[in-house]
Write an enzyme that holds these catalytic residues in place. Structure first.
Site, PDB file in Angstrom:
ATOM      1  N   CYS A   1       4.779   4.137  15.866  1.00 19.50           N
ATOM      2  CA  CYS A   1       5.583   2.504  16.045  1.00 19.50           C
ATOM      3  C   CYS A   1       7.353   2.355  15.362  1.00 19.50           C
ATOM      4  O   CYS A   1       7.334   1.181  15.670  1.00 19.50           O
ATOM      5  CB  CYS A   1       4.908   1.836  14.734  1.00 19.50           C
ATOM      6  SG  CYS A   1       4.246   2.693  13.804  1.00 19.50           S
TER       7      CYS A   1
ATOM      8  N   ALA B   1       0.733  -1.164   0.358  1.00 17.44           N
ATOM      9  CA  ALA B   1      -0.173  -0.187  -0.582  1.00 17.44           C
ATOM     10  C   ALA B   1       1.252   1.553   0.099  1.00 17.44           C
ATOM     11  O   ALA B   1       0.709   2.252  -0.431  1.00 17.44           O
ATOM     12  CB  ALA B   1      -1.209  -0.358   1.325  1.00 17.44           C
TER      13      ALA B   1
HETATM   14  C1  LIG Z   1      -0.234  -0.882   6.850  1.00 20.51           C
HETATM   15  C2  LIG Z   1      -1.186   0.166   5.450  1.00 20.51           C
HETATM   16  C3  LIG Z   1      -0.548   1.203   4.818  1.00 20.51           C
HETATM   17  C4  LIG Z   1       1.199   0.772   4.038  1.00 20.51           C
HETATM   18  O1  LIG Z   1       0.422  -0.617   3.517  1.00 20.51           O
HETATM   19  P1  LIG Z   1       2.568  -0.938   3.699  1.00 20.51           P
HETATM   20  O2  LIG Z   1       1.788  -3.069   2.801  1.00 20.51           O
HETATM   21  O3  LIG Z   1       2.790  -2.130   4.601  1.00 20.51           O
HETATM   22  O4  LIG Z   1       3.041  -0.848   2.264  1.00 20.51           O
HETATM   23  C5  LIG Z   1      -0.854   2.278   4.576  1.00 20.51           C
HETATM   24  N1  LIG Z   1      -2.104   2.981   4.963  1.00 20.51           N
HETATM   25  C6  LIG Z   1      -2.434   2.287   6.144  1.00 20.51           C
HETATM   26  C7  LIG Z   1      -3.718   3.050   6.399  1.00 20.51           C
HETATM   27  C8  LIG Z   1      -2.575   0.864   6.624  1.00 20.51           C
HETATM   28  O5  LIG Z   1      -2.570   1.003   7.597  1.00 20.51           O
END
Ligand SMILES: *Cc1c(COP(=O)(O)O)cnc(C)c1O
Length: 390
Positions: A329, A75
């Site tokens: 975190c 993400a």
């Molecule tokens: C975990 C998360 C991300 C990042 O996702 P990754 O796949 O770990 O890069 C972005 N936005 C939100 C709200 C998340 O919980």
């Protein structure tokens, strides 16, 4: 031997579902082809598997066409692609980004970078329950080419945004609309068409898929206005160069297929566990404070603060439960969570916060043990500080 702690940190990541793992194994071993190598059977089998996965991810968010799904590394990459890559109609640069103060760093940091380069950023504050008022978004939209970036569900307090109402506003006012759905994907029903979403980010490891894989939804009509971050072999329709991570993509596809079938029932079960946890803690711990909205939140989320408790001591004492605290975190960053501060918690209370994230494999027994353990530790810490003795 130390006992394995009870895992209640599903907003940070989820375990891979054994069915997901089983589905991906063949694509590490016998079907290891490169999906771009279509001159032979190995490549074609890999390509077919990737296209099946694309379909089930498209179904997860009701995309009109599987070609609107672009696989990324997660993400974070999908958020960066959307925010840094999108152009307004007529290929104009985006001049104004409207977002909220409780977005993930994967959204806030790219926006901050663009702001340093001259793009205006409007960062809206949530109310004390963590809700963003869609009317505030409407007021913020002006005549400039605008992108609205709002998360579907928050990763700390679980609050759900009014993504459909915000979508209607964006449509009516001609703003582009990006939704970070990393926490919502596979947990709540998502419909990019009904919500008028142009761009959306998903992460497989938040819904029982593997880490290192995610997806961007790119609505057909905006595709030609999205500039890729990576240039190279032209994979993923030119939007994400690099050999496709086939076993991970297959895993994400299987995780999406499972979510498509099982989410409704699973959320109801998880919400019952969450309510049991919340009422169990509230019964035992006086002046426990819940963060976020009482009903508009993810089924598995419970964020609670313990006034008068030292957050570090609390986490240290909770050896048998794997949860997150309200501290950031990243250990490099000592400041407490920007989300908790945005909803009005002071630094001490933000630090004295636990985020529980209940998931697919948690049992009622896990919850009951957690209630006893958290109550024991909190009451003991209070006793030591002489608070709550009356
Ligand atoms: C975990 C998360 C991300 C990042 O996702 P990754 O796949 O770990 O890069 C972005 N936005 C939100 C709200 C998340 O919980």
């Amino acid at each position: 031997m130390p006992v394995k702690p009870i895992y209640l940190d599903h907003h940070a990541t989820t375990p891979v579902d054994p069915r997901v793992f089983a589905a991906s194994i063949p694509y590490f071993l016998e079907d290891f082809g490169n999906p771009s190598s279509l001159s032979h059977e190995f490549g074609r089998r890999a390509r077919d598997a990737v296209e099946r996965a694309r379909k089930s991810v498209a179904e997860l968010i009701n995309a009109a066409d599987p070609r609107e799904i672009v696989f990324t590394s997660g993400a974070t990459e999908a958020c960066n692609l959307a925010i840094k890559g999108i152009l307004a109609p007529n290929n104009q640069r985006i001049d104004h980004i409207i977002t909220s103060a409780i977005e993930h760093r994967a959204v806030l940091d790219p926006i901050e970078r663009l702001a340093r380069e001259g793009v205006q950023a409007t960062i809206l504050k949530p109310d004390s329950l963590g809700m963003i008022d869609p009317e505030r978004i409407e007021e913020a939209i002006d005549d400039r080419p605008t992108l609205v970036a709002i998360m579907a569900a928050n990763n700390e307090i679980g609050v759900l945004s009014a993504i459909e109402r915000i979508g209607r506003i964006c449509r009516a006012r001609g703003a582009l609309y990006f939704v970070d759905a990393a926490q919502a994907g596979g947990k709540i029903p998502l419909d990019v068409q009904a919500c008028g979403i142009d761009l959306l980010a998903l992460s497989a490891h938040k819904f029982y898929g593997p880490k290192g894989i995610g997806a961007s939804y790119v609505r057909r009509e905006v595709r030609r206005r999205l500039r890729p971050i990576l240039d190279g072999g032209g994979q993923e329709g030119g939007l994400r160069a690099g050999t496709v991570a086939v076993p991970l993509v297959v895993g994400m596809g299987e995780a999406a297929a499972i979510a498509n079938r099982e989410t409704a029932e699973e959320s109801a079960r998880i919400a019952r566990l969450r309510d049991r946890l919340e009422s169990g803690l509230a019964e035992r711990i006086p002046d426990l404070r819940r963060n976020g909205h009482p009903t508009e939140r993810l089924a598995g989320n419970l964020s609670v603060s313990f006034p008068g408790i030292d957050g570090d001591a609390l986490l240290l004492a909770l050896r048998t439960i794997a949860v997150s605290s309200g501290a950031a975190c990243h250990s490099a960053d000592p400041r407490p969570s920007h989300v908790l501060r945005a909803i009005g918690l002071d630094d001490d209370l933000a630090r004295a916060t636990l985020r529980f994230g209940i998931g697919r494999f948690n049992t009622q027994e896990d919850i009951d043990c957690t209630i006893e353990e958290v109550a024991r530790v909190v009451l003991e810490l209070r006793r030591r500080r002489g608070i709550g003795l009356g």
